[in-house]
Write a protein that holds these residues in place. Structure first.
Motif, PDB file in Angstrom:
ATOM      1  N   SER A  70      -0.571   9.363   4.396  1.00  0.00           N
ATOM      2  CA  SER A  70      -0.445  10.426   4.888  1.00  0.00           C
ATOM      3  C   SER A  70       1.219  11.593   3.823  1.00  0.00           C
ATOM      4  CB  SER A  70       0.079  10.763   6.246  1.00  0.00           C
ATOM      5  OG  SER A  70       0.803  11.955   7.195  1.00  0.00           O
ATOM      6  N   GLN A  71       2.311  10.522   4.064  1.00  0.00           N
ATOM      7  CA  GLN A  71       3.034  11.026   3.161  1.00  0.00           C
ATOM      8  C   GLN A  71       3.067  11.196   2.148  1.00  0.00           C
ATOM      9  OE1 GLN A  71       6.119   7.498   3.425  1.00  0.00           O
ATOM     10  NE2 GLN A  71       6.819   8.570   6.187  1.00  0.00           N
ATOM     11  N   MET A  72       1.724  10.724   1.093  1.00  0.00           N
ATOM     12  CA  MET A  72       1.319  10.267  -0.595  1.00  0.00           C
ATOM     13  C   MET A  72       0.842  11.800  -0.575  1.00  0.00           C
ATOM     14  SD  MET A  72      -1.899  10.466  -2.388  1.00  0.00           S
ATOM     15  CE  MET A  72      -2.691   9.167  -1.770  1.00  0.00           C
ATOM     16  N   MET A  73       0.326  11.850   0.727  1.00  0.00           N
ATOM     17  CA  MET A  73      -0.665  12.883   0.649  1.00  0.00           C
ATOM     18  C   MET A  73       0.172  14.560   0.579  1.00  0.00           C
ATOM     19  SD  MET A  73      -3.704  13.089  -0.009  1.00  0.00           S
ATOM     20  CE  MET A  73      -4.602  13.929  -0.279  1.00  0.00           C
ATOM     21  N   GLY A  74       0.919  14.558   1.728  1.00  0.00           N
ATOM     22  CA  GLY A  74       2.142  15.005   1.931  1.00  0.00           C
ATOM     23  C   GLY A  74       2.846  16.048   0.697  1.00  0.00           C
ATOM     24  N   GLN A  75       3.002  14.846   0.130  1.00  0.00           N
ATOM     25  CA  GLN A  75       3.766  14.645  -1.292  1.00  0.00           C
ATOM     26  C   GLN A  75       2.788  16.034  -2.641  1.00  0.00           C
ATOM     27  OE1 GLN A  75       4.665  10.659  -2.742  1.00  0.00           O
ATOM     28  NE2 GLN A  75       6.857  11.074  -2.655  1.00  0.00           N
ATOM     29  N   ILE A  76       1.439  15.189  -2.419  1.00  0.00           N
ATOM     30  CA  ILE A  76       0.603  16.069  -3.323  1.00  0.00           C
ATOM     31  C   ILE A  76       0.209  17.638  -2.542  1.00  0.00           C
ATOM     32  CG2 ILE A  76      -2.116  16.040  -4.126  1.00  0.00           C
ATOM     33  CD1 ILE A  76      -1.608  13.102  -3.878  1.00  0.00           C
TER      34      ILE A  76
ATOM     35  N   LEU B   9       3.886   5.890  -5.109  1.00  0.00           N
ATOM     36  CA  LEU B   9       4.655   6.324  -6.499  1.00  0.00           C
ATOM     37  C   LEU B   9       2.764   6.852  -7.002  1.00  0.00           C
ATOM     38  CD1 LEU B   9       3.753   2.347  -7.948  1.00  0.00           C
ATOM     39  CD2 LEU B   9       5.210   3.642  -8.377  1.00  0.00           C
ATOM     40  N   ILE B  10       1.823   7.245  -6.394  1.00  0.00           N
ATOM     41  CA  ILE B  10       0.548   8.129  -7.050  1.00  0.00           C
ATOM     42  C   ILE B  10       1.528   9.698  -5.889  1.00  0.00           C
ATOM     43  CG2 ILE B  10      -1.320   9.077  -5.882  1.00  0.00           C
ATOM     44  CD1 ILE B  10      -2.385   6.498  -5.911  1.00  0.00           C
ATOM     45  N   GLY B  11       1.837   9.325  -5.031  1.00  0.00           N
ATOM     46  CA  GLY B  11       2.363  10.399  -4.757  1.00  0.00           C
ATOM     47  C   GLY B  11       3.256  11.575  -5.772  1.00  0.00           C
TER      48      GLY B  11
ATOM     49  N   ILE C  66      -2.391  -2.906  14.079  1.00  0.00           N
ATOM     50  CA  ILE C  66      -2.169  -1.459  14.482  1.00  0.00           C
ATOM     51  C   ILE C  66      -1.258  -1.478  13.941  1.00  0.00           C
ATOM     52  CG2 ILE C  66      -2.334  -0.152  16.552  1.00  0.00           C
ATOM     53  CD1 ILE C  66      -3.159  -2.019  18.279  1.00  0.00           C
ATOM     54  N   GLU C  67       0.121  -2.158  13.983  1.00  0.00           N
ATOM     55  CA  GLU C  67       1.206  -1.500  12.751  1.00  0.00           C
ATOM     56  C   GLU C  67       1.221  -1.159  11.563  1.00  0.00           C
ATOM     57  OE1 GLU C  67       3.912  -4.424  14.579  1.00  0.00           O
ATOM     58  OE2 GLU C  67       4.175  -3.314  16.242  1.00  0.00           O
ATOM     59  N   ALA C  68      -0.063  -2.205  10.844  1.00  0.00           N
ATOM     60  CA  ALA C  68      -0.338  -2.441   9.653  1.00  0.00           C
ATOM     61  C   ALA C  68      -1.221  -0.991   9.724  1.00  0.00           C
ATOM     62  CB  ALA C  68      -0.719  -3.725   8.903  1.00  0.00           C
ATOM     63  N   THR C  69      -2.382  -0.449  10.188  1.00  0.00           N
ATOM     64  CA  THR C  69      -2.851   0.760  10.743  1.00  0.00           C
ATOM     65  C   THR C  69      -2.188   1.666  10.234  1.00  0.00           C
ATOM     66  OG1 THR C  69      -5.219  -0.759  11.153  1.00  0.00           O
ATOM     67  CG2 THR C  69      -4.891   1.325  10.831  1.00  0.00           C
ATOM     68  N   VAL C  70      -1.417   1.767  11.081  1.00  0.00           N
ATOM     69  CA  VAL C  70      -0.714   3.270  11.092  1.00  0.00           C
ATOM     70  C   VAL C  70       0.614   3.292  10.254  1.00  0.00           C
ATOM     71  CG1 VAL C  70       1.460   3.579  12.175  1.00  0.00           C
ATOM     72  CG2 VAL C  70      -0.459   2.866  13.513  1.00  0.00           C
ATOM     73  N   SER C  71       0.693   2.089   9.449  1.00  0.00           N
ATOM     74  CA  SER C  71       1.718   1.981   8.430  1.00  0.00           C
ATOM     75  C   SER C  71       1.368   2.498   6.961  1.00  0.00           C
ATOM     76  CB  SER C  71       2.165   0.542   8.366  1.00  0.00           C
ATOM     77  OG  SER C  71       3.217   0.806   6.879  1.00  0.00           O
ATOM     78  N   ARG C  72      -0.160   2.141   7.266  1.00  0.00           N
ATOM     79  CA  ARG C  72      -0.839   2.472   5.717  1.00  0.00           C
ATOM     80  C   ARG C  72      -1.223   3.680   6.531  1.00  0.00           C
ATOM     81  NH1 ARG C  72      -4.494  -1.094   2.744  1.00  0.00           N
ATOM     82  NH2 ARG C  72      -3.732  -3.244   3.320  1.00  0.00           N
ATOM     83  N   MET C  73      -1.859   4.087   7.265  1.00  0.00           N
ATOM     84  CA  MET C  73      -1.911   6.040   6.994  1.00  0.00           C
ATOM     85  C   MET C  73      -0.372   6.542   7.034  1.00  0.00           C
ATOM     86  SD  MET C  73      -4.376   5.371  10.742  1.00  0.00           S
ATOM     87  CE  MET C  73      -4.467   7.210  10.931  1.00  0.00           C
ATOM     88  N   LYS C  74       0.331   6.603   7.809  1.00  0.00           N
ATOM     89  CA  LYS C  74       1.649   7.146   7.356  1.00  0.00           C
ATOM     90  C   LYS C  74       1.861   7.409   5.599  1.00  0.00           C
ATOM     91  CE  LYS C  74       4.582   6.346  10.790  1.00  0.00           C
ATOM     92  NZ  LYS C  74       5.464   5.405  11.947  1.00  0.00           N
ATOM     93  N   ALA C  75       1.551   5.821   5.420  1.00  0.00           N
ATOM     94  CA  ALA C  75       2.025   5.843   3.729  1.00  0.00           C
ATOM     95  C   ALA C  75       0.617   6.821   2.751  1.00  0.00           C
ATOM     96  CB  ALA C  75       1.632   4.909   3.510  1.00  0.00           C
TER      97      ALA C  75
ATOM     98  N   TYR D 289       1.219  -1.446   0.218  1.00  0.00           N
ATOM     99  CA  TYR D 289      -0.800   0.110   0.019  1.00  0.00           C
ATOM    100  C   TYR D 289       1.131   1.241   0.282  1.00  0.00           C
ATOM    101  CZ  TYR D 289      -3.148   3.323   1.694  1.00  0.00           C
ATOM    102  OH  TYR D 289      -4.770   4.808   1.564  1.00  0.00           O
ATOM    103  N   ALA D 290       1.841   1.546   1.342  1.00  0.00           N
ATOM    104  CA  ALA D 290       2.615   2.709   0.837  1.00  0.00           C
ATOM    105  C   ALA D 290       3.348   2.860  -0.808  1.00  0.00           C
ATOM    106  CB  ALA D 290       3.692   2.136   1.835  1.00  0.00           C
ATOM    107  N   TYR D 291       4.103   1.715  -0.935  1.00  0.00           N
ATOM    108  CA  TYR D 291       4.239   1.521  -2.290  1.00  0.00           C
ATOM    109  C   TYR D 291       3.080   2.050  -3.356  1.00  0.00           C
ATOM    110  CZ  TYR D 291       6.362  -0.174  -6.762  1.00  0.00           C
ATOM    111  OH  TYR D 291       6.848  -0.307  -7.586  1.00  0.00           O
ATOM    112  N   LYS D 292       1.870   1.890  -3.452  1.00  0.00           N
ATOM    113  CA  LYS D 292       1.116   2.174  -4.103  1.00  0.00           C
ATOM    114  C   LYS D 292       1.027   4.037  -4.121  1.00  0.00           C
ATOM    115  CE  LYS D 292      -1.517  -1.310  -4.861  1.00  0.00           C
ATOM    116  NZ  LYS D 292      -2.646  -2.343  -4.675  1.00  0.00           N
ATOM    117  N   MET D 293       1.240   4.014  -2.871  1.00  0.00           N
ATOM    118  CA  MET D 293       1.234   5.383  -2.286  1.00  0.00           C
ATOM    119  C   MET D 293       1.940   6.871  -2.572  1.00  0.00           C
ATOM    120  SD  MET D 293      -2.410   6.046  -1.023  1.00  0.00           S
ATOM    121  CE  MET D 293      -2.708   4.674  -1.827  1.00  0.00           C
TER     122      MET D 293
END
Lengths: 179, 239
Positions: free
Chosen positions: B151-157, A156-158, B140-149, A150-154
């Motif tokens: 958030s990072q994506m949104m940050g990049q945008i 990529l999108i970012g 929880i860790e997986a959820t946090v990891s997804r949220m971070k990802a 998921y992080a990888y996809k995100m």
């Protein structure tokens, strides 16, 4: 990021195959053990399900018959022997004791099974929980891997959005969009 | 490919299946064992002791005693009645004694094992709870990891769309079309070549001085006392 994905290692594969083999190999025995245990606890009677009881009874009958014959011949040839009350009593007592001993064999075997039930069940519980722990580890790894994807996809999108915006900005800065 | 990782859980699923299988196979026996153990502890093998094995063992013992007595009667045929009766009585007593001791003997053995049987379940139970907690933590860790990802994506945008131009927005002309023209990382550095009209900035700076003079009751300075950039910035920030 790129790079070849690392698959399962040789020893890991071997361990997996061994685990499947252990479980497959012991499946029938496990099923029988638990069936017999359930039967022993539920009805107290598992003679038909435990062939060793039959063979132990047959062996016990042969042995007691042999012992009685030996006792009879010993008493018959002893000085002052014959059909005396003492000889009759001794033989009758011996026969009764032997018959009782043989009759008790099923109860003894079943009793051992019942008395071992606690150890058997505790060991089974531990094994089951160990397996569930392994299952949970696998599940956790799977969750982490999915999160990684998921992080990888995100990312990529970012990166994609960043690149597009950068290009638009560059175009605008160069005077393409006024200003 | 690149970046994507294997998400199959073949071995975990197999382990879970085997674990569930063993639990299912022992479930009925475990329930029976604990019921019978409780019965042994409550009755001590006396009245009310409910254990099918004991009932069967008692029945077998009685049958064995009866058979032994029948055999003995046959074997003692012709022997003096007093001797025969004495032998048969003794055997009968022995039979009853053996049979009557069965429930107590079995209950006694069970009671001896009771502490280890009962406490033996605590270890697996604790292991099960620990597994549950680990699973919760992993979730929880997986959820946090997804949220971070995410958030990072949104940050990049956000960085691409907004952050770099925020300085522009604050310090340069947004323009009538809404397309900001500052564009650079440092709008100060790139200011001179931009579309801002120095006359406009100067007018705004003068307006700032006028407002400041009104607010503080002081006279307006003859010349703008601050640089255009800081004045302009202050005006936008304070408006």
């Amino acid at each position: 990021m790129g790079g070849k994905q690392q698959g399962q290692g040789v020893f890991s594969k071997q361990a997996e195959q061994m685990a499947y083999s252990f479980m497959r190999g012991s499946k029938q025995s496990r099923t029988l053990v638990f069936q017999q245990l359930k039967e022993a606890l539920g009805t107290g009677n598992i003679e038909a399900r435990i062939p060793i009881i039959q063979s132990a009874v047959e062996q016990g009958l042969q042995q007691s018959s042999q012992n009685l014959r030996t006792a009879e011949s010993a008493l018959a040839t002893a000085p002052g022997a014959g059909r005396t009350p003492y000889v009759q009593e001794t033989l009758a007592t011996n026969r009764a004791t032997a018959e009782r001993a043989v009759a008790q064999i099923p109860s003894e075997v079943i009793g051992q099974t019942v008395m071992n039930a606690s150890n058997t069940i505790t060991a089974a519980n531990q094994a089951a929980m160990q397996l569930m722990g392994v299952a949970q580890q696998g599940e956790a790894l799977q969750q982490a891997a999915k999160a990684q994807n998921y992080a990888y996809k995100m990312s990529l999108i970012g990166g994609l959005v960043n690149g597009i915006v950068g290009n638009v900005r560059s175009y605008a800065t160069s005077g393409g969009m006024g200003g | 490919m690149g970046g994507k990782v294997d998400t199959s859980n073949r071995m975990g699923v197999a382990a879970g299946r085997y674990g569930g299988q063993i639990f299912g196979q022992t479930n009925a026996a475990r329930n029976m064992l604990f019921k019978q153990l409780a019965s042994a502890l409550q009755t001590g093998g006396g009245k009310g002791f409910r254990m099918p094995f004991v009932q069967q063992a008692v029945a077998r013992s009685r049958a064995a005693g009866t058979a032994a007595m029948a055999g003995a009667r046959g074997g003692l045929a012709g022997v003096d009645a007093s001797i025969r009766n004495r032998v048969l009585n003794r055997m009968s007593m022995t039979n009853r004694q053996i049979t009557s001791q069965i429930p107590t003997a079995v209950a006694s053995q069970m009671i001896q094992q009771a502490p280890s049987t009962a406490l033996g379940q605590v270890g697996p139970a604790a292991a099960g709870l620990a597994t549950g907690i680990s699973g919760q933590q992993a979730g929880i860790e997986a959820t946090v990891s997804r949220m971070k990802a995410f958030s990072q994506m949104m940050g990049q945008i956000a960085q691409a769309v907004g952050s770099k131009t925020e300085g522009d927005f604050m310090r340069s002309n947004p323009g009538t079309s809404g397309v900001r023209t500052g564009g650079g990382i440092d709008p100060y550095a790139s200011y001179p070549g931009r579309s801002l009209d120095p006359a406009v900035i100067n007018a705004r700076a003068t307006e700032y001085d006028r407002r400041a003079a009104l607010a503080t009751g002081t006279a307006m300075p003859a010349q703008p006392s601050q640089s255009w950039f800081s004045r302009f910035s202050n005006m936008w920030g304070g408006s």
